[in-house]
Design a protein around this motif. Structure first.
Motif, PDB file in Angstrom:
ATOM      1  N   ASP A 156      20.439  26.313  76.798  1.00  0.00           N
ATOM      2  CA  ASP A 156      21.591  25.603  76.531  1.00  0.00           C
ATOM      3  C   ASP A 156      21.650  24.644  75.560  1.00  0.00           C
ATOM      4  O   ASP A 156      22.113  24.181  74.604  1.00  0.00           O
ATOM      5  N   TYR A 157      20.445  23.424  75.857  1.00  0.00           N
ATOM      6  CA  TYR A 157      20.647  22.132  75.285  1.00  0.00           C
ATOM      7  C   TYR A 157      19.342  21.912  74.286  1.00  0.00           C
ATOM      8  O   TYR A 157      19.796  21.544  73.071  1.00  0.00           O
ATOM      9  N   GLY A 158      18.219  22.175  74.846  1.00  0.00           N
ATOM     10  CA  GLY A 158      17.166  21.840  74.091  1.00  0.00           C
ATOM     11  C   GLY A 158      17.158  23.018  72.889  1.00  0.00           C
ATOM     12  O   GLY A 158      17.021  22.418  71.535  1.00  0.00           O
ATOM     13  N   GLY A 159      17.092  24.326  73.146  1.00  0.00           N
ATOM     14  CA  GLY A 159      16.957  25.083  71.971  1.00  0.00           C
ATOM     15  C   GLY A 159      18.425  25.625  71.582  1.00  0.00           C
ATOM     16  O   GLY A 159      18.583  26.389  70.640  1.00  0.00           O
ATOM     17  N   GLY A 160      19.602  25.101  72.111  1.00  0.00           N
ATOM     18  CA  GLY A 160      20.895  25.606  71.780  1.00  0.00           C
ATOM     19  C   GLY A 160      21.601  24.312  70.871  1.00  0.00           C
ATOM     20  O   GLY A 160      21.680  24.274  69.925  1.00  0.00           O
ATOM     21  N   ALA A 161      22.091  23.522  71.842  1.00  0.00           N
ATOM     22  CA  ALA A 161      23.107  22.209  71.298  1.00  0.00           C
ATOM     23  C   ALA A 161      22.180  21.490  70.277  1.00  0.00           C
ATOM     24  O   ALA A 161      22.856  20.903  69.006  1.00  0.00           O
ATOM     25  N   MET A 162      20.942  21.212  70.477  1.00  0.00           N
ATOM     26  CA  MET A 162      20.029  20.322  69.713  1.00  0.00           C
ATOM     27  C   MET A 162      19.914  21.094  68.319  1.00  0.00           C
ATOM     28  O   MET A 162      20.044  20.862  67.293  1.00  0.00           O
ATOM     29  N   LEU A 163      19.691  22.322  68.472  1.00  0.00           N
ATOM     30  CA  LEU A 163      19.395  23.255  67.091  1.00  0.00           C
ATOM     31  C   LEU A 163      20.615  23.494  66.293  1.00  0.00           C
ATOM     32  O   LEU A 163      20.566  23.204  65.278  1.00  0.00           O
ATOM     33  N   LEU A 164      21.812  23.431  66.904  1.00  0.00           N
ATOM     34  CA  LEU A 164      23.097  23.328  66.547  1.00  0.00           C
ATOM     35  C   LEU A 164      23.397  22.026  65.716  1.00  0.00           C
ATOM     36  O   LEU A 164      23.950  21.993  64.564  1.00  0.00           O
ATOM     37  N   ALA A 165      22.981  21.049  66.632  1.00  0.00           N
ATOM     38  CA  ALA A 165      23.563  19.924  65.882  1.00  0.00           C
ATOM     39  C   ALA A 165      22.624  19.345  64.838  1.00  0.00           C
ATOM     40  O   ALA A 165      23.055  19.122  63.635  1.00  0.00           O
ATOM     41  N   SER A 166      21.269  19.679  64.802  1.00  0.00           N
ATOM     42  CA  SER A 166      20.474  19.474  63.418  1.00  0.00           C
ATOM     43  C   SER A 166      20.916  20.404  62.423  1.00  0.00           C
ATOM     44  O   SER A 166      20.677  19.804  61.391  1.00  0.00           O
ATOM     45  N   GLY A 167      21.266  21.745  62.739  1.00  0.00           N
ATOM     46  CA  GLY A 167      21.589  22.532  61.459  1.00  0.00           C
ATOM     47  C   GLY A 167      22.966  21.936  60.866  1.00  0.00           C
ATOM     48  O   GLY A 167      22.950  21.814  59.611  1.00  0.00           O
ATOM     49  N   VAL A 168      23.967  21.382  61.643  1.00  0.00           N
ATOM     50  CA  VAL A 168      25.192  20.937  61.002  1.00  0.00           C
ATOM     51  C   VAL A 168      24.603  19.590  60.409  1.00  0.00           C
ATOM     52  O   VAL A 168      25.325  19.649  59.173  1.00  0.00           O
ATOM     53  N   LEU A 169      23.858  18.897  60.841  1.00  0.00           N
ATOM     54  CA  LEU A 169      23.555  17.493  60.145  1.00  0.00           C
ATOM     55  C   LEU A 169      22.868  17.940  58.755  1.00  0.00           C
ATOM     56  O   LEU A 169      23.192  17.425  57.672  1.00  0.00           O
ATOM     57  N   ALA A 170      21.829  18.850  58.870  1.00  0.00           N
ATOM     58  CA  ALA A 170      21.147  19.375  57.651  1.00  0.00           C
ATOM     59  C   ALA A 170      22.033  19.830  56.585  1.00  0.00           C
ATOM     60  O   ALA A 170      21.970  19.599  55.421  1.00  0.00           O
ATOM     61  N   ALA A 171      23.058  20.772  57.137  1.00  0.00           N
ATOM     62  CA  ALA A 171      23.722  21.474  56.134  1.00  0.00           C
ATOM     63  C   ALA A 171      24.980  20.402  55.501  1.00  0.00           C
ATOM     64  O   ALA A 171      25.385  20.284  54.422  1.00  0.00           O
TER      65      ALA A 171
END
Length: 360
Positions: A156-171
Protein backbone atom coordinates in the motif's frame (compact mmCIF):
# COMPACT_ATOMS: atom_id res chain seq x y z
CA UNK A 1 0.41 28.47 3.12
CA UNK A 2 3.77 26.76 2.74
CA UNK A 3 5.31 23.73 1.12
CA UNK A 4 7.04 23.25 -2.24
CA UNK A 5 3.75 22.28 -3.92
CA UNK A 6 1.92 25.45 -2.86
CA UNK A 7 -0.24 26.61 -5.75
CA UNK A 8 -0.76 23.17 -7.26
CA UNK A 9 -4.32 21.82 -7.34
CA UNK A 10 -4.93 18.09 -7.06
CA UNK A 11 -8.11 16.02 -7.19
CA UNK A 12 -8.20 12.87 -5.05
CA UNK A 13 -10.93 10.41 -5.81
CA UNK A 14 -11.88 8.96 -2.42
CA UNK A 15 -10.42 5.50 -1.89
CA UNK A 16 -8.67 3.37 0.71
CA UNK A 17 -5.04 2.33 1.09
CA UNK A 18 -2.38 4.06 -1.01
CA UNK A 19 -4.45 6.82 -2.61
CA UNK A 20 -5.25 8.68 0.63
CA UNK A 21 -1.66 8.23 1.83
CA UNK A 22 -0.44 9.80 -1.41
CA UNK A 23 -2.99 12.58 -0.97
CA UNK A 24 -1.69 13.22 2.54
CA UNK A 25 1.88 13.51 1.30
CA UNK A 26 0.95 15.92 -1.49
CA UNK A 27 -1.14 18.01 0.89
CA UNK A 28 1.63 18.09 3.52
CA UNK A 29 3.91 19.42 0.78
CA UNK A 30 1.57 22.33 0.18
CA UNK A 31 -0.77 21.25 -2.61
CA UNK A 32 -4.46 22.16 -2.47
CA UNK A 33 -5.88 18.63 -2.49
CA UNK A 34 -9.64 18.28 -2.91
CA UNK A 35 -11.13 14.86 -2.19
CA UNK A 36 -14.20 13.89 -4.18
CA UNK A 37 -16.26 11.64 -1.92
CA UNK A 38 -19.18 9.60 -3.14
CA UNK A 39 -22.44 11.06 -1.88
CA UNK A 40 -23.92 8.76 0.74
CA UNK A 41 -20.69 6.77 1.20
CA UNK A 42 -20.45 5.19 4.67
CA UNK A 43 -16.67 5.71 4.77
CA UNK A 44 -15.64 7.96 7.66
CA UNK A 45 -12.43 9.96 7.37
CA UNK A 46 -12.33 12.23 10.42
CA UNK A 47 -10.32 10.09 12.85
CA UNK A 48 -7.66 8.93 10.39
CA UNK A 49 -4.56 11.14 10.17
CA UNK A 50 -3.92 9.77 6.67
CA UNK A 51 -6.88 11.92 5.54
CA UNK A 52 -5.54 15.16 7.00
CA UNK A 53 -4.98 18.34 5.05
CA UNK A 54 -7.66 18.02 2.36
CA UNK A 55 -11.06 19.51 1.73
CA UNK A 56 -14.02 17.36 0.73
CA UNK A 57 -16.85 17.64 -1.72
CA UNK A 58 -19.38 14.81 -2.05
CA UNK A 59 -20.81 14.09 -5.48
CA UNK A 60 -23.30 11.55 -6.84
CA UNK A 61 -21.20 9.95 -9.56
CA UNK A 62 -24.36 8.50 -11.14
CA UNK A 63 -25.80 11.97 -11.63
CA UNK A 64 -24.99 13.71 -14.94
CA UNK A 65 -24.97 17.08 -13.17
CA UNK A 66 -22.49 15.91 -10.54
CA UNK A 67 -20.33 14.23 -13.15
CA UNK A 68 -20.26 17.56 -14.96
CA UNK A 69 -19.17 19.25 -11.73
CA UNK A 70 -16.40 16.66 -11.31
CA UNK A 71 -15.27 17.32 -14.90
CA UNK A 72 -15.14 21.05 -14.16
CA UNK A 73 -13.02 20.50 -11.06
CA UNK A 74 -10.68 18.14 -12.91
CA UNK A 75 -10.36 20.71 -15.68
CA UNK A 76 -8.93 23.15 -13.09
CA UNK A 77 -6.55 20.60 -11.56
CA UNK A 78 -2.86 20.02 -12.11
CA UNK A 79 -3.18 16.35 -11.19
CA UNK A 80 -5.73 13.68 -10.33
CA UNK A 81 -5.15 10.52 -8.31
CA UNK A 82 -7.58 7.59 -8.28
CA UNK A 83 -7.57 3.99 -7.10
CA UNK A 84 -10.53 2.28 -8.79
CA UNK A 85 -10.30 -0.98 -10.73
CA UNK A 86 -9.33 -0.46 -14.37
CA UNK A 87 -12.27 0.83 -16.41
CA UNK A 88 -14.31 2.31 -13.54
CA UNK A 89 -13.32 5.92 -14.21
CA UNK A 90 -13.98 5.39 -17.91
CA UNK A 91 -17.49 4.12 -17.18
CA UNK A 92 -18.12 7.21 -15.06
CA UNK A 93 -17.06 9.42 -17.95
CA UNK A 94 -14.01 10.58 -16.00
CA UNK A 95 -11.32 8.49 -17.69
CA UNK A 96 -8.04 9.88 -18.97
CA UNK A 97 -9.20 10.46 -22.54
CA UNK A 98 -11.97 13.01 -21.87
CA UNK A 99 -10.16 14.58 -18.93
CA UNK A 100 -6.94 15.12 -20.90
CA UNK A 101 -8.98 16.40 -23.84
CA UNK A 102 -10.39 19.07 -21.50
CA UNK A 103 -7.13 19.70 -19.66
CA UNK A 104 -4.05 18.89 -21.76
CA UNK A 105 -1.69 19.54 -18.83
CA UNK A 106 -3.41 17.13 -16.43
CA UNK A 107 -1.25 14.53 -14.69
CA UNK A 108 -3.57 11.54 -14.27
CA UNK A 109 -2.32 9.15 -11.58
CA UNK A 110 -3.86 5.67 -11.49
CA UNK A 111 -3.20 3.46 -8.46
CA UNK A 112 -4.08 -0.25 -8.53
CA UNK A 113 -2.80 -3.46 -7.03
CA UNK A 114 -2.17 -5.45 -10.20
CA UNK A 115 -1.86 -2.61 -12.73
CA UNK A 116 -4.04 -1.37 -15.57
CA UNK A 117 -3.19 -4.39 -17.74
CA UNK A 118 -2.40 -8.08 -17.29
CA UNK A 119 -4.48 -11.19 -16.53
CA UNK A 120 -5.08 -10.20 -12.89
CA UNK A 121 -5.96 -6.56 -13.59
CA UNK A 122 -9.67 -7.00 -12.81
CA UNK A 123 -9.19 -9.22 -9.75
CA UNK A 124 -9.72 -8.07 -6.18
CA UNK A 125 -6.73 -8.08 -3.85
CA UNK A 126 -4.95 -6.37 -1.00
CA UNK A 127 -1.42 -5.53 0.07
CA UNK A 128 -0.64 -9.08 1.23
CA UNK A 129 -1.54 -10.51 -2.19
CA UNK A 130 0.48 -8.00 -4.18
CA UNK A 131 3.66 -8.47 -2.16
CA UNK A 132 3.17 -12.25 -2.23
CA UNK A 133 3.18 -12.25 -6.04
CA UNK A 134 6.45 -10.30 -6.30
CA UNK A 135 8.54 -12.37 -3.88
CA UNK A 136 8.63 -9.76 -1.16
CA UNK A 137 6.45 -11.65 1.33
CA UNK A 138 8.40 -14.90 0.89
CA UNK A 139 11.66 -13.07 1.55
CA UNK A 140 10.36 -11.93 4.95
CA UNK A 141 9.77 -15.43 6.29
CA UNK A 142 12.11 -16.74 8.95
CA UNK A 143 13.00 -20.00 10.68
CA UNK A 144 10.57 -22.08 8.62
CA UNK A 145 7.54 -20.15 9.86
CA UNK A 146 4.76 -18.86 7.59
CA UNK A 147 5.43 -15.35 6.27
CA UNK A 148 4.18 -12.66 8.64
CA UNK A 149 2.33 -9.77 6.94
CA UNK A 150 4.44 -6.61 7.37
CA UNK A 151 1.30 -4.56 8.12
CA UNK A 152 0.40 -2.85 4.83
CA UNK A 153 3.60 -0.85 4.61
CA UNK A 154 5.16 -2.45 1.54
CA UNK A 155 2.33 -2.82 -0.97
CA UNK A 156 0.00 0.00 0.00
CA UNK A 157 2.52 2.58 1.11
CA UNK A 158 6.12 1.86 0.06
CA UNK A 159 5.33 0.22 -3.27
CA UNK A 160 2.03 2.01 -3.80
CA UNK A 161 1.59 5.52 -2.41
CA UNK A 162 5.29 6.41 -2.66
CA UNK A 163 5.40 5.11 -6.25
CA UNK A 164 2.31 7.14 -7.15
CA UNK A 165 3.62 10.29 -5.45
CA UNK A 166 6.99 10.07 -7.17
CA UNK A 167 5.26 9.48 -10.50
CA UNK A 168 2.98 12.49 -10.05
CA UNK A 169 5.89 14.72 -9.07
CA UNK A 170 8.03 13.51 -11.99
CA UNK A 171 5.19 14.09 -14.45
CA UNK A 172 4.57 17.60 -13.08
CA UNK A 173 8.28 18.33 -13.47
CA UNK A 174 8.25 17.06 -17.06
CA UNK A 175 5.13 19.12 -17.78
CA UNK A 176 7.09 22.27 -17.00
CA UNK A 177 9.08 21.54 -20.17
CA UNK A 178 6.46 20.03 -22.48
CA UNK A 179 3.28 21.67 -21.23
CA UNK A 180 1.58 18.28 -21.51
CA UNK A 181 0.13 15.96 -18.95
CA UNK A 182 0.16 12.16 -19.07
CA UNK A 183 -1.24 9.03 -17.45
CA UNK A 184 0.64 7.21 -14.67
CA UNK A 185 0.00 3.47 -14.27
CA UNK A 186 1.17 2.85 -10.69
CA UNK A 187 0.75 -0.78 -9.59
CA UNK A 188 1.56 -2.14 -6.16
CA UNK A 189 3.01 -5.26 -7.76
CA UNK A 190 5.39 -3.08 -9.79
CA UNK A 191 6.29 -1.01 -6.75
CA UNK A 192 6.95 -3.90 -4.39
CA UNK A 193 8.98 -5.63 -7.11
CA UNK A 194 11.03 -2.46 -7.45
CA UNK A 195 11.64 -2.44 -3.69
CA UNK A 196 13.14 -5.93 -4.03
CA UNK A 197 15.83 -4.79 -6.51
CA UNK A 198 18.71 -5.21 -4.04
CA UNK A 199 17.76 -8.81 -3.36
CA UNK A 200 17.65 -9.74 -7.04
CA UNK A 201 21.19 -8.43 -7.23
CA UNK A 202 22.28 -10.38 -4.16
CA UNK A 203 20.71 -13.53 -5.58
CA UNK A 204 22.45 -13.09 -8.92
CA UNK A 205 25.82 -12.77 -7.17
CA UNK A 206 25.23 -15.85 -5.03
CA UNK A 207 24.77 -13.86 -1.83
CA UNK A 208 21.10 -14.61 -1.21
CA UNK A 209 19.64 -18.02 -0.42
CA UNK A 210 16.07 -19.00 -1.25
CA UNK A 211 15.52 -20.47 2.22
CA UNK A 212 14.03 -17.61 4.29
CA UNK A 213 15.64 -16.75 7.58
CA UNK A 214 19.13 -17.76 6.49
CA UNK A 215 20.35 -14.47 5.00
CA UNK A 216 21.97 -11.42 6.51
CA UNK A 217 18.96 -9.10 6.27
CA UNK A 218 16.10 -11.53 6.93
CA UNK A 219 16.91 -12.65 10.46
CA UNK A 220 19.55 -15.23 9.61
CA UNK A 221 22.53 -13.26 10.91
CA UNK A 222 23.25 -12.93 14.62
CA UNK A 223 24.38 -9.33 14.11
CA UNK A 224 21.26 -8.16 12.24
CA UNK A 225 18.38 -9.24 14.42
CA UNK A 226 16.07 -8.55 17.34
CA UNK A 227 16.47 -10.04 20.80
CA UNK A 228 14.31 -10.41 23.91
CA UNK A 229 15.46 -8.80 27.14
CA UNK A 230 14.94 -9.84 30.77
CA UNK A 231 11.76 -7.76 31.03
CA UNK A 232 10.19 -9.29 27.89
CA UNK A 233 10.86 -6.20 25.80
CA UNK A 234 13.02 -6.26 22.69
CA UNK A 235 16.08 -4.59 21.20
CA UNK A 236 17.46 -4.45 17.67
CA UNK A 237 21.07 -4.62 16.51
CA UNK A 238 22.49 -4.20 13.01
CA UNK A 239 26.28 -3.71 13.02
CA UNK A 240 27.06 -5.01 9.53
CA UNK A 241 30.35 -3.14 9.04
CA UNK A 242 33.34 -4.69 10.87
CA UNK A 243 34.11 -1.57 12.88
CA UNK A 244 30.52 -1.37 14.13
CA UNK A 245 30.48 -5.08 14.89
CA UNK A 246 33.64 -4.61 16.94
CA UNK A 247 31.98 -1.74 18.82
CA UNK A 248 29.07 -4.03 19.77
CA UNK A 249 31.35 -6.80 20.98
CA UNK A 250 33.49 -4.42 23.00
CA UNK A 251 30.58 -2.67 24.69
CA UNK A 252 28.94 -6.01 25.53
CA UNK A 253 32.21 -7.41 26.88
CA UNK A 254 32.26 -10.24 24.33
CA UNK A 255 35.72 -11.67 23.66
CA UNK A 256 34.79 -15.23 22.70
CA UNK A 257 36.83 -16.33 19.62
CA UNK A 258 33.74 -17.71 17.85
CA UNK A 259 32.42 -14.17 17.38
CA UNK A 260 35.48 -13.16 15.34
CA UNK A 261 34.14 -14.96 12.25
CA UNK A 262 31.33 -12.47 11.69
CA UNK A 263 30.48 -13.57 8.14
CA UNK A 264 30.76 -17.32 8.68
CA UNK A 265 27.17 -18.27 7.84
CA UNK A 266 27.59 -21.68 9.42
CA UNK A 267 28.23 -20.06 12.79
CA UNK A 268 25.24 -17.74 12.71
CA UNK A 269 22.67 -20.02 14.43
CA UNK A 270 24.99 -20.76 17.37
CA UNK A 271 26.01 -17.12 17.72
CA UNK A 272 22.36 -16.05 17.68
CA UNK A 273 21.74 -18.37 20.60
CA UNK A 274 24.70 -16.93 22.49
CA UNK A 275 23.57 -13.35 21.94
CA UNK A 276 20.02 -14.30 22.85
CA UNK A 277 21.22 -15.68 26.18
CA UNK A 278 23.30 -12.56 26.80
CA UNK A 279 20.55 -10.05 26.03
CA UNK A 280 18.10 -11.90 28.29
CA UNK A 281 20.31 -11.11 31.29
CA UNK A 282 19.32 -7.40 31.42
CA UNK A 283 16.23 -5.25 30.95
CA UNK A 284 15.77 -3.26 27.77
CA UNK A 285 16.53 0.05 29.50
CA UNK A 286 19.83 -1.35 30.75
CA UNK A 287 20.86 -2.23 27.21
CA UNK A 288 19.78 1.24 26.08
CA UNK A 289 22.04 2.80 28.71
CA UNK A 290 24.95 0.72 27.48
CA UNK A 291 24.47 0.80 23.71
CA UNK A 292 22.21 3.64 22.58
CA UNK A 293 24.04 6.45 20.83
CA UNK A 294 27.12 4.30 20.16
CA UNK A 295 28.38 2.90 16.86
CA UNK A 296 27.00 -0.53 17.78
CA UNK A 297 23.99 0.10 15.47
CA UNK A 298 21.46 -0.35 18.25
CA UNK A 299 17.89 0.76 18.96
CA UNK A 300 15.18 -0.40 21.32
CA UNK A 301 12.08 -1.92 19.73
CA UNK A 302 9.38 0.60 20.69
CA UNK A 303 5.62 0.48 20.39
CA UNK A 304 3.85 3.47 18.83
CA UNK A 305 3.26 5.24 22.15
CA UNK A 306 6.87 4.75 23.26
CA UNK A 307 8.14 5.96 19.88
CA UNK A 308 6.39 9.32 20.31
CA UNK A 309 8.09 9.78 23.69
CA UNK A 310 11.63 8.84 22.67
CA UNK A 311 14.07 11.78 23.17
CA UNK A 312 15.39 11.61 19.60
CA UNK A 313 11.91 11.73 18.08
CA UNK A 314 10.91 14.50 20.48
CA UNK A 315 14.01 16.55 19.62
CA UNK A 316 13.20 16.31 15.92
CA UNK A 317 9.44 16.66 16.45
CA UNK A 318 8.98 13.51 14.40
CA UNK A 319 5.52 13.14 15.94
CA UNK A 320 3.04 15.96 16.48
CA UNK A 321 -0.28 16.27 18.25
CA UNK A 322 -2.99 17.44 15.86
CA UNK A 323 -6.76 17.22 16.18
CA UNK A 324 -6.28 15.31 19.43
CA UNK A 325 -4.29 12.52 17.71
CA UNK A 326 -0.56 11.82 17.90
CA UNK A 327 0.70 11.36 14.37
CA UNK A 328 3.77 11.65 12.18
CA UNK A 329 4.80 15.15 11.19
CA UNK A 330 5.09 15.97 7.47
CA UNK A 331 8.15 14.45 5.82
CA UNK A 332 10.58 15.02 4.23
CA UNK A 333 11.68 18.41 5.55
CA UNK A 334 12.31 21.39 3.31
CA UNK A 335 14.67 24.19 4.35
CA UNK A 336 12.94 27.05 2.52
CA UNK A 337 9.38 25.85 1.96
CA UNK A 338 8.51 23.62 4.93
CA UNK A 339 5.46 21.43 4.70
CA UNK A 340 2.61 21.61 7.20
CA UNK A 341 -0.62 19.94 8.24
CA UNK A 342 -3.25 22.31 6.87
CA UNK A 343 -6.38 20.99 8.57
CA UNK A 344 -7.87 18.01 10.34
CA UNK A 345 -9.40 15.15 8.32
CA UNK A 346 -12.53 16.43 6.65
CA UNK A 347 -15.99 14.94 6.86
CA UNK A 348 -17.48 14.03 3.48
CA UNK A 349 -18.84 17.17 1.75
CA UNK A 350 -17.60 19.44 4.54
CA UNK A 351 -16.25 22.03 2.09
CA UNK A 352 -18.70 21.69 -0.79
CA UNK A 353 -19.52 25.37 -1.26
CA UNK A 354 -16.00 26.62 -0.52
CA UNK A 355 -14.45 24.28 -3.08
CA UNK A 356 -16.87 25.33 -5.81
CA UNK A 357 -16.24 28.97 -4.97
CA UNK A 358 -12.45 28.66 -4.89
CA UNK A 359 -11.95 26.33 -7.86
CA UNK A 360 -14.75 27.28 -10.24
Amino acid sequence: MSGPLHGFKIIEMAAIGPVPFCGMMLSDMGADVVRIDRKGSPVAHQNNPVNRGRRSIALDLKSPDDIATARQLINRADALIEGFRPGVMERLGLGPEPCLADNRGLVYGRMTGWGQTGPLAQSAGHDINYIALTGALHAMSRDGQPPSPPLNLIGDYGGGAMLLASGVLAALLERSRSGLGQVIDAAMTDGSACLMSLFHGLQASGNWRDQPGTNMLDGGAHFYNTYACADGKFISIGPIEPQFYTALLQRCGIDEPAFSAQMDVGQWPALKDKLGNLFRTRNRDDWCALLEGSDACFAPVLDTREAAQHPHNQARQTFVRHNGITQAAPAPRFSRTPGAIKNAPAAPDEHHDAILRDWL
